[in-house]
Design a protein around this motif. Structure first.
Motif, PDB file in Angstrom:
ATOM      1  N   LYS B 432       0.834  -1.202   0.000  1.00  0.00           N
ATOM      2  CA  LYS B 432       0.000   0.000   0.000  1.00  0.00           C
ATOM      3  C   LYS B 432       0.872   1.256   0.000  1.00  0.00           C
ATOM      4  N   SER B 433       1.895   1.233   0.844  1.00  0.00           N
ATOM      5  CA  SER B 433       2.747   2.424   0.908  1.00  0.00           C
ATOM      6  C   SER B 433       4.146   2.027   1.349  1.00  0.00           C
ATOM      7  N   TRP B 434       5.103   2.883   1.031  1.00  0.00           N
ATOM      8  CA  TRP B 434       6.472   2.605   1.439  1.00  0.00           C
ATOM      9  C   TRP B 434       7.202   3.896   1.691  1.00  0.00           C
ATOM     10  N   HIS B 435       8.301   3.760   2.390  1.00  0.00           N
ATOM     11  CA  HIS B 435       9.025   4.962   2.809  1.00  0.00           C
ATOM     12  C   HIS B 435      10.513   4.653   2.840  1.00  0.00           C
ATOM     13  N   ILE B 436      11.300   5.550   2.317  1.00  0.00           N
ATOM     14  CA  ILE B 436      12.757   5.434   2.427  1.00  0.00           C
ATOM     15  C   ILE B 436      13.244   6.730   3.051  1.00  0.00           C
ATOM     16  N   PHE B 437      14.139   6.574   4.002  1.00  0.00           N
ATOM     17  CA  PHE B 437      14.617   7.708   4.774  1.00  0.00           C
ATOM     18  C   PHE B 437      15.073   8.845   3.851  1.00  0.00           C
ATOM     19  N   GLN B 438      14.439   9.975   3.998  1.00  0.00           N
ATOM     20  CA  GLN B 438      14.804  11.212   3.303  1.00  0.00           C
ATOM     21  C   GLN B 438      14.667  11.138   1.781  1.00  0.00           C
ATOM     22  N   VAL B 439      13.948  10.134   1.276  1.00  0.00           N
ATOM     23  CA  VAL B 439      13.717  10.078  -0.177  1.00  0.00           C
ATOM     24  C   VAL B 439      12.332  10.646  -0.437  1.00  0.00           C
ATOM     25  N   ASN B 440      12.234  11.728  -1.183  1.00  0.00           N
ATOM     26  CA  ASN B 440      10.937  12.355  -1.414  1.00  0.00           C
ATOM     27  C   ASN B 440      10.750  12.849  -2.850  1.00  0.00           C
ATOM     28  N   LEU B 441      11.438  12.185  -3.779  1.00  0.00           N
ATOM     29  CA  LEU B 441      11.242  12.555  -5.184  1.00  0.00           C
ATOM     30  C   LEU B 441       9.994  11.871  -5.712  1.00  0.00           C
ATOM     31  N   ALA B 442       9.114  12.632  -6.310  1.00  0.00           N
ATOM     32  CA  ALA B 442       7.815  12.098  -6.710  1.00  0.00           C
ATOM     33  C   ALA B 442       7.964  11.024  -7.783  1.00  0.00           C
TER      34      ALA B 442
END
Lengths: 315, 815
Positions: B432-442
């Motif tokens: 559903k969702s994921w997150h990588i530390f300090q990665v915020n490029l669309a």
């Protein structure tokens, strides 16, 4: 083989005769008569606790006459003195010596009527006679006959001017019996007998002499009580001590008395050994005396105690 | 003075120390809490000092104030002032950890709330253990200690806590037994037998019991629940990596020090992460399954679609590019790896609940030998879109359009990429969702054709930590939902085959509710190779699903059939000239795992369910390393499994391979219970004769158990009289008692046998009871055996079961 045989037959007939005579005196109260006999043969003192006119004194008199023993009677009143019971040394002017005037206690059967009307001081005068079967007057000790026993009566509902018996006194009695009202038919028969007869002068012939009584009492002493029965009695006694509604449980003396009464009951049933039924049969009169409270309440407690202990089935 | 008052006065005289067993078990509970706290402690020396102080302080207080306590005789409400002092002391002592917590939290040395709460209860319990002298509060202290130990054992997966818990259980049993025996002593009749050797011999007994229990517990090993505990055991500190006081679940909070844990980012100087050549997917597959085999004699085969490589000459080349997967392979080398080797070879680490599966590639074209996939860059309207959102101050990539009623719960994992050389995120189903530390490029990630998320670029960099949240399908809902769009129309080829086989007259119309929806184009997920084995598969599939309503239950029936009737054999090698590994698999009824999934896919496709083959990694319980709270994923975890398409987009994983865990579902306990009930009822329905017989028998037994019991008693009496003739009288008495019990009129223990038996028949009872009394209460009496035999016979013939029962019934009527 020792099968179900009656114990020595002559004594048995004597017991039967005594039984019949007492049943004639107190009509329709076979169970009470049986307990009275158990108490007598167990050499215990008897306390009748019942309403007036139910035949307490009649039964006591009939018993003493049937045994053929020396009978004395004390009508207890608040001004009765200890010396009125034990006797006293009286100075004889002529011989200039003290002469012993024996009191009613010097008898074989002593009937203390309405004992709770006497003061505790006077009631206590009977302690020694009842427990040790001896009387001490002015440092002189007199031994009473082995078969000496006291029949006392008391009236439960009259509290004015009455002195309840102290625990120490109560414990010296073996049983407390209530006679209760007879059945209707028995009362009808009783009235029938009274027509044309003077009830006051009814006499009973002696059935047993003192020697025979002592022999029977000796027989009771030797009735066997096996260990499981003894344990049963002790357990029941412990239950009286632990029961929340009982203030004072059974003393060891109480247990000994209970066992003796059970032995006596066994002999009356024609057995040479005690079975659990004997213990239960005498439980009510023996315990009622000792656990206190009103009679209906104490009967409930006794039932509870009997229900709480397992009956020994095998020794 | 009554007996109770005597008891009370006795309890005033007490020894200087509490009972040894209580003291020892209290101490064990203290140690349990210590080990439990050490698990999440931020500063160990402080913990040691705290524990030592906790153990010692009550003793110091006791020795200091015991004399003054004894001298104070004043009483409030019937209780001595000492009683209140100890009570207040326990409360005060219990509050100490809370105060300490308030002091330490500003320095970052705090603990999660439940740990503090456990510690508080433990402190109060230990104070009571040391200071209290009356049995009631000792019992309370014992109960509190037990609660604490139980809590710690459930919350912790540490072996030390488990071992101490077992030790405590042994101590507790010992204490309870001692308590019981002490009470028996007090109640014993003569009151003299105060010295039952409970504290002597019991040391040995307790020692042996603890040793045996410990040995059993450790030989069996921690259970599945313990293994997978990280992930579903809720803790107040939270279970996400960004929560400060989290101590379990996903991540250890901000307090985590870099380098201590494999999920941490940043430079580490441990040699287990030394860079080496990263394996490609081909290497991974080859390591697990052996390399693809070259088939000697190749026939010309018709290939389903032209778009895929028609002439796959070099299998290796194709597999290297990750586009195909051959189902005929050489045997893999069997390597037993140590834990250290496995950590060194780790492709990625997973933190979170296991078992779990992570998909990395999907295939949908099968030509009878090779699986392959087609890259069609066609955007479909059902495709979810990737959105960048901010949650809790962190950037999260979220997939939209994935919500359905059967996806009702969430599951979190933390993945740390090590030697995994792929641009695809190893994602659980329904990510559903994921997150990588300090990665915020669309536009960092994109959605590929096969429903997998890829990173732009060659591969995900080593030591990247990805937080993944996925939805969990509810299989119960799938099983029972009637309006799921699961079907697709079987291809014409199937219908023709079916008709030729005579299986079905009018295809696809046997279920009104699940009328197959004709697709706009023929679905690529229904393609089957034209081979003889396909017809066999179809037959088998129809046979397996016969009588089952179309829908998820049919899917499960196929999967379960494979699971239960075929054997997993990783060593089995397809002969070199075999052209149809699936046919070989059906013949042998055994094979490696990829043949299970291939067969599963083909069977499901032949029934009209759109299915694909997914390859990826299955993380099992054995991969979980409790020490670091994470699982290691190596090439050993490679696995393939079918996924069934639902409602056009959702791909539901199924597991046909035995020994592999079933896909994780969110079925609740109630749902599982309901499913079990359905199975039981169905079984009962299909076995009517057996059920009828057993039902009849149980009704018969229930209604007549007393009569049956009386027969059993009679048999027992006859047998025991035969074996022990000298005990005949006692046995007879027992037998008559049992007959009374069976007739519903059991003799109370307080009633003598004579009184009870004569209720029914006084004459025969009297004789028996007389004999009985003679034997039991008269030591000088001897009774002839023949009279015993005669009387026993007589009473058993007189006091029959029927007669007693009749009497009992009369009594009932009277009442």
């Amino acid at each position: 083989m020792n099968m179900i045989q009656p114990i020595s037959s002559p004594a048995n007939t004597k017991i039967d005769e005594l039984r019949q005579q007492l049943n004639r005196a107190l009509v329709g109260k076979r169970d009470v008569v049986e307990l009275v006999l158990a108490c007598v043969f167990g050499n215990g003192h008897l306390l009748f606790d019942d309403l007036p006119g139910l035949g307490k004194t009649t039964l006591a008199k009939a018993l003493s006459q049937s045994i053929g023993a020396g009978f004395a009677r004390v009508q207890c009143t608040p001004d009765l003195m200890p010396s009125d019971i034990t006797g006293f040394n009286m100075f004889d002017q002529q011989t200039r010596t003290f002469e012993l005037r024996r009191g009613p206690v010097f008898s074989d059967v002593l009937l203390a009527d309405e004992i709770n009307r006497a003061t505790p001081r006077t009631q206590s005068a009977m302690f020694e006679a009842m427990a040790e079967r001896q009387v001490t007057i002015d440092n002189q000790t007199f031994v009473l006959p082995k078969s000496f026993f006291v029949i006392a009566t008391q009236n439960p509902i009259e509290s004015h001017g009455a002195y309840p018996l102290p625990e120490a006194q109560l414990d010296r009695f073996a049983m407390k019996l209530s006679i209760g009202y007879p059945e209707t038919q028995d009362e009808v028969d009783l009235l029938g007998e009274f027509v044309g007869a003077n009830f006051q002068i009814r006499e009973f012939h002696p059935v047993l002499d003192l020697a025979e009584l002592e022999q029977l009492q000796d027989q009771v002493l030797h009735t066997e009580v096996c260990e499981s029965i003894r344990r049963y009695i002790v357990e029941l006694g412990t239950q009286t001590r632990n029961h929340p509604k009982v203030e004072l449980g059974l003393s060891p003396r109480g247990l000994m008395t209970w066992q003796r009464m059970a032995q006596s009951w066994a002999m009356l049933q024609g057995r040479k050994f005690v079975v659990p039924e004997d213990v239960a049969a005498v439980a009510r009169p023996v315990l009622q005396l000792r656990i206190g409270g009103s009679s209906s309440k104490s009967l409930t407690i006794i039932e509870e105690i009997l229900m709480s202990v397992e009956v020994p089935t095998e020794s | 003075m009554s007996a109770k008052r005597l008891d009370a006065s006795r309890s005033q005289k007490l020894p200087a120390l509490p009972p040894i067993e209580l003291l020892v078990s209290g101490l064990v509970a203290v140690l349990v809490v210590h080990v439990f706290r050490a698990d999440s402690s931020r500063f160990m020396p402080l913990l040691y000092i705290e524990t030592a102080a906790l153990i010692g302080l009550p003793f110091v207080l006791l020795s200091r104030f015991s004399t003054s306590l004894d001298s104070r005789k004043s009483s409030i409400g019937g209780k001595s002032s000492a009683w209140y002092t100890v009570q207040l002391g326990a409360i005060g002592f219990g509050l100490l950890p809370l105060l300490l917590q308030l002091l330490l939290r500003p320095f970052g040395l705090g603990e999660a709330f439940e740990v503090v709460a456990v510690n508080m209860v433990q402190c109060a319990a230990w104070f009571l253990v040391v200071c209290s002298r009356d049995p009631d509060r000792q019992k309370a202290a014992f109960a509190m200690s037990s609660a604490v130990v139980l809590f710690a054992c459930f919350m912790s997966d540490q072996r030390g806590v488990l071992a101490l818990g077992i030790l405590y259980a042994g101590m507790a049993m010992w204490w309870l037994m001692g308590n019981y025996w002490n009470r028996v002593n007090v109640k014993s009749i003569d009151g003299t037998s105060q010295a039952l050797p409970i504290h002597g011999l019991s040391y040995i007994g307790v020692g042996v019991a603890i040793a045996v229990c410990g040995w059993i517990a450790f030989s069996l090993g921690p259970s599945e629940q313990l293994m997978a505990v990280n992930g579903f055991m809720p803790v107040s500190g939270g279970e996400n990596w960004h929560e400060t006081y989290s101590r379990s679940g996903l991540g250890d909070g901000d307090m985590l020090t870099a380098g201590q844990n494999a999920t941490t980012t940043g430079a580490v100087d441990s040699d287990q992460f030394i860079e080496d050549d990263k394996p490609s997917m081909y290497d991974i597959m080859t390591e697990k399954y052996g390399g693809p085999m070259k088939i000697k004699k190749r026939q010309n085969r018709a290939v389903a679609l032209d778009t895929i490589g028609k002439h796959v000459d070099d299998v290796k080349q194709s597999e290297l590019s990750g586009k195909s997967f051959r189902t005929a392979r050489r045997p893999a080398k069997d390597k037993q790896k140590t834990l250290d080797e496995r950590i060194t070879d780790a492709l990625f680490f997973v933190e979170g609940s296991v078992p779990a599966r992570f998909a990395t590639a999907v295939y949908h074209e099968f030509d009878g030998l090779d699986w392959s996939r087609v890259e069609t860059r066609v955007k479909r309207k059902l495709d979810p879109t990737i959105e960048l959102q901010e949650k809790g101050g962190k950037p999260w990539y979220v997939l939209r359009n994935l919500d359905r009623e059967f996806l009702n719960t969430y599951r979190s994992h933390k993945i740390k990429i090590m030697r995994f050389d792929s641009a695809t995120i190893p994602a659980p189903s329904f990510m559903k969702s994921w997150h990588i530390f300090q990665v915020n490029l669309a536009d960092m990630f994109y959605w590929d054709d096969y429903g997998l998320v890829r990173i732009t670029g060659e591969c995900i960099p080593t030591q990247t930590v990805i937080d993944v949240v996925s939805q969990v399908p509810n299989y119960h809902t799938l099983r029972h939902s009637r309006n799921l769009h699961l079907f697709n129309d079987p291809s014409d080829w199937f219908d023709n085959t079916l008709r030729s086989l005579g299986w079905r007259n009018s295809p696809g119309t046997d279920s009104a509710q699940n009328t197959p929806q004709p697709p706009e184009n023929e679905s690529p997920f229904l393609q089957v190779p034209e081979a003889p084995s396909t017809i066999r598969l179809k037959q088998l599939a129809l046979q397996v699903t016969e009588g089952i309503e179309p829908g998820w239950n049919q899917v499960e029936a196929v999967v379960n059939h494979l699971k239960h009737n075929f054997t997993l054999d990783s060593k089995l090698v397809v002969p070199e000239d075999c052209e149809s590994p699936v046919g070989h698999f059906l013949d042998e009824a055994r094979g490696p795992s990829y043949l299970f999934s291939t067969t599963g896919v083909l069977m499901l496709r032949s029934l009209g369910y759109e299915t694909r083959l997914t390859s990826g990694f299955v993380v099992q319980r054995k991969d979980y390393i409790s020490k670091s709270g994470q699982s290691v994923v190596t090439a050993e975890n490679t696995h393939t499994w079918p996924e069934v398409r639902l409602e056009g987009w959702h791909w539901i994983p199924v597991e046909p391979t035995p020994t592999y865990p079933v896909p994780y579902g969110s079925d609740t306990l109630l749902q599982r219970g309901w499913d079990c009930l359905v199975i039981v009822v169905r079984w009962m329905w299909t076995h009517p004769i057996l059920m009828g017989l057993s039902l009849g028998l149980s009704i018969l037994i229930t209604w007549n158990y007393r009569t049956l019991a009386s027969i059993v008693f009679w048999l027992k009496w006859r047998l025991s009289c035969f074996l022990f003739p000298r005990r005949r009288l006692a046995l007879t008495r027992q037998f008559i008692d049992q007959r009374f019990w069976a007739a519903g009129l059991p003799r109370p223990h307080c009633s003598p046998i004579g009184a009870w038996y004569s209720k029914v028949d006084s004459a025969s009872a009297k004789e028996f009871v007389n004999l009985w009394n003679f034997q039991n209460f008269c030591s000088s009496c001897e009774i002839a055996q023949e009279s015993i035999n005669r009387t026993s016979r007589e009473i058993t013939s007189q006091l029959t079961f029927q007669r007693i029962k009749k009497f009992a019934k009369q009594q009932d009527n009277k009442a």
